[in-house]
Design a protein around this motif. Sequence first.
Motif, PDB file in Angstrom:
ATOM      1  N   ALA A   1      26.154 -15.219   5.200  1.00  0.00           N
ATOM      2  CA  ALA A   1      27.203 -14.693   4.900  1.00  0.00           C
ATOM      3  C   ALA A   1      27.125 -13.762   3.676  1.00  0.00           C
ATOM      4  N   ALA A   2      25.733 -13.748   2.932  1.00  0.00           N
ATOM      5  CA  ALA A   2      25.207 -13.109   1.609  1.00  0.00           C
ATOM      6  C   ALA A   2      24.462 -12.190   2.112  1.00  0.00           C
ATOM      7  N   GLY A   3      23.793 -11.152   3.675  1.00  0.00           N
ATOM      8  CA  GLY A   3      23.281 -10.565   3.882  1.00  0.00           C
ATOM      9  C   GLY A   3      24.424  -8.800   3.905  1.00  0.00           C
ATOM     10  N   VAL A   4      24.120  -8.413   3.459  1.00  0.00           N
ATOM     11  CA  VAL A   4      24.651  -6.622   2.481  1.00  0.00           C
ATOM     12  C   VAL A   4      23.943  -6.031   3.378  1.00  0.00           C
ATOM     13  N   SER A   5      23.761  -5.005   3.767  1.00  0.00           N
ATOM     14  CA  SER A   5      22.589  -3.954   3.229  1.00  0.00           C
ATOM     15  C   SER A   5      22.680  -2.690   2.807  1.00  0.00           C
ATOM     16  N   PHE A   6      22.556  -2.692   1.823  1.00  0.00           N
ATOM     17  CA  PHE A   6      22.078  -1.191   0.843  1.00  0.00           C
ATOM     18  C   PHE A   6      21.772   0.158   2.016  1.00  0.00           C
ATOM     19  N   VAL A   7      20.810  -0.234   2.586  1.00  0.00           N
ATOM     20  CA  VAL A   7      20.034   0.718   3.265  1.00  0.00           C
ATOM     21  C   VAL A   7      21.034   1.881   3.825  1.00  0.00           C
TER      22      VAL A   7
ATOM     23  N   LEU B   1      30.749   0.571  -4.621  1.00  0.00           N
ATOM     24  CA  LEU B   1      30.927   0.213  -5.852  1.00  0.00           C
ATOM     25  C   LEU B   1      32.141   0.380  -6.296  1.00  0.00           C
ATOM     26  N   THR B   2      32.532   2.192  -6.032  1.00  0.00           N
ATOM     27  CA  THR B   2      33.694   2.584  -6.569  1.00  0.00           C
ATOM     28  C   THR B   2      35.077   2.121  -5.078  1.00  0.00           C
ATOM     29  N   ASP B   3      34.815   1.136  -4.891  1.00  0.00           N
ATOM     30  CA  ASP B   3      36.051   0.637  -3.653  1.00  0.00           C
ATOM     31  C   ASP B   3      36.391  -0.350  -4.753  1.00  0.00           C
ATOM     32  N   PRO B   4      38.022   0.284  -4.221  1.00  0.00           N
ATOM     33  CA  PRO B   4      38.915  -0.722  -4.504  1.00  0.00           C
ATOM     34  C   PRO B   4      38.671  -2.977  -4.790  1.00  0.00           C
ATOM     35  N   ILE B   5      38.519  -3.274  -3.547  1.00  0.00           N
ATOM     36  CA  ILE B   5      38.636  -3.887  -2.709  1.00  0.00           C
ATOM     37  C   ILE B   5      37.704  -4.567  -3.959  1.00  0.00           C
ATOM     38  N   THR B   6      35.986  -4.075  -3.820  1.00  0.00           N
ATOM     39  CA  THR B   6      34.762  -4.778  -4.662  1.00  0.00           C
ATOM     40  C   THR B   6      35.984  -4.761  -6.146  1.00  0.00           C
ATOM     41  N   ILE B   7      36.686  -3.726  -7.239  1.00  0.00           N
ATOM     42  CA  ILE B   7      36.324  -3.711  -8.268  1.00  0.00           C
ATOM     43  C   ILE B   7      37.833  -4.814  -8.563  1.00  0.00           C
TER      44      ILE B   7
ATOM     45  N   GLU C   1      31.708  -5.828   3.767  1.00  0.00           N
ATOM     46  CA  GLU C   1      30.048  -5.805   3.641  1.00  0.00           C
ATOM     47  C   GLU C   1      30.797  -5.535   1.529  1.00  0.00           C
ATOM     48  N   HIS C   2      31.912  -4.909   1.598  1.00  0.00           N
ATOM     49  CA  HIS C   2      31.986  -4.497  -0.231  1.00  0.00           C
ATOM     50  C   HIS C   2      32.665  -5.498  -0.376  1.00  0.00           C
TER      51      HIS C   2
ATOM     52  N   GLY D   1      30.977  -7.254  -4.064  1.00  0.00           N
ATOM     53  CA  GLY D   1      31.755  -7.513  -5.120  1.00  0.00           C
ATOM     54  C   GLY D   1      31.956  -8.774  -5.608  1.00  0.00           C
ATOM     55  N   VAL D   2      31.630  -9.960  -4.482  1.00  0.00           N
ATOM     56  CA  VAL D   2      31.671 -11.121  -5.356  1.00  0.00           C
ATOM     57  C   VAL D   2      30.297 -11.461  -6.127  1.00  0.00           C
ATOM     58  N   LEU D   3      28.948 -11.018  -4.927  1.00  0.00           N
ATOM     59  CA  LEU D   3      28.098 -10.959  -5.985  1.00  0.00           C
ATOM     60  C   LEU D   3      27.374 -10.654  -7.227  1.00  0.00           C
ATOM     61  N   LEU D   4      28.283  -9.340  -7.617  1.00  0.00           N
ATOM     62  CA  LEU D   4      28.177  -8.882  -8.672  1.00  0.00           C
ATOM     63  C   LEU D   4      29.232  -9.491  -9.609  1.00  0.00           C
ATOM     64  N   GLY D   5      30.487  -9.845  -9.149  1.00  0.00           N
ATOM     65  CA  GLY D   5      31.245 -10.881  -9.857  1.00  0.00           C
ATOM     66  C   GLY D   5      30.490 -11.296 -10.671  1.00  0.00           C
ATOM     67  N   SER D   6      30.636 -12.816  -9.510  1.00  0.00           N
ATOM     68  CA  SER D   6      29.598 -13.915 -10.198  1.00  0.00           C
ATOM     69  C   SER D   6      28.582 -13.930 -11.107  1.00  0.00           C
TER      70      SER D   6
END
Length: 437
Positions: A286-292, A300-306, A374-375, A379-384
Amino acid sequence: MTTPTRPKLFSRGEWPEAQRIAALLRLETVGGALLLIATVLALIWTNSPWRDAYTSLSKTHLDIPALGIELSLAHWAADGLLAVFFFVVGLELKHEFVHGDLRDPAKATVPIVAAACGVAVPALLYVVAQLVLDGNTKGWAIPTATDIAFALAVLAVIGSHLPSALRSFLLTLAVVDDLIAITIIALFFTSDLNLVMLALAIVPLALFGWVARTRSHPWWLLIPLGVATWVLVLNSGIHATIAGVLLGLIVPAARGADGHSLGERIEHRVRPLSAGFCVPVFAFFAAGVSFVGGDILAALTDPITIGIMVGLVVGKVIGIFGSTYVLARFTRADLDDDLAWSDVFGLSLLAGIGFTVSLLIGELAFGPGSEADEHVKIGVLLGSLTAALLATIVLRRRDKVYKRIHEQESRDDDLDGIPDVYQRAQDGGRAGTTGAK
């Protein structure tokens, strides 16, 4: 005339329950470490030259046509392995209702109200963020859940000397929080409901409860009955993790002559499987998110992430700390003599660690593999992570205070193996006035 004693919040419980919480924390520390390792491995793999292999592995199907099951490995982790996790949640919730804080209406009010507000406020802040930033409100439930494994693991590391009442409060809060979250999943994230399959699921569920209560049949009968319940719930359109909670709740919690209930014995065997394998494997997929090749700034500026980050970091604190403080003022209750409000504030920050269930709801809301999902992961990773770091700053300072108190109490204790503060509490005296504030 004698002045009435004002009620106390987070007073010491019974010594056996404190021992159980301590043992649980030790186990969850290991589970949380494995959860972190699985998350890091997923992030490394999905951002490596071999990231396509990760995607291929996640999408590999393991179907059982005879049972109507067509699931990829990632879906097996979300629908199957997490059902084991929620089975343990159900067992823990049943224990709390029978032996823990939830059996006492006066004590149960605080964690239940705190959990409810800790769900409502993050959801509200997420929706507000989407309306202000013109985002998507479908993920309103994502920042509502507290991850038991991660939160208890962090608490075990940074707060080893915090009073057991605080640790018990976090555990009860997280369990009630998960119950609310799984109810949200059942009510708002269920599609194509098959009432026939749902009705059929009642049969093995009832048989499971009957076998567990009578104890006159081989224990292994519980396994096929539990699997049958899970299969039917899965095919009913309701998320299969609901089956895990229901199975856990109907296991008897009454203690026998040996001082242990069937639920406690089952939990003792299943929790290591859940914490050591099921939850880490789910996190890996579940946590695999690619930044490539992606636009990090856009993510990071997506309303979902915020919205998720605001909900987890700010919403949890306002909901849990705010409701607890208001409840104390409304009932004219005081904190236990050993505690300070900064302890509750730190614990409220810690409850902002939302991982397992948050990622699950994100997949249900936006679909696994979508850009929005993905966003959600970011958001969950950074928020946690933010919530964990802020909680560490607050609780580490308090833990040093309690470490000095613990050392003093240890010197004052006799040699019967039970801390004197618990004996004084059982005798009706005031348990450990320490001036920790």
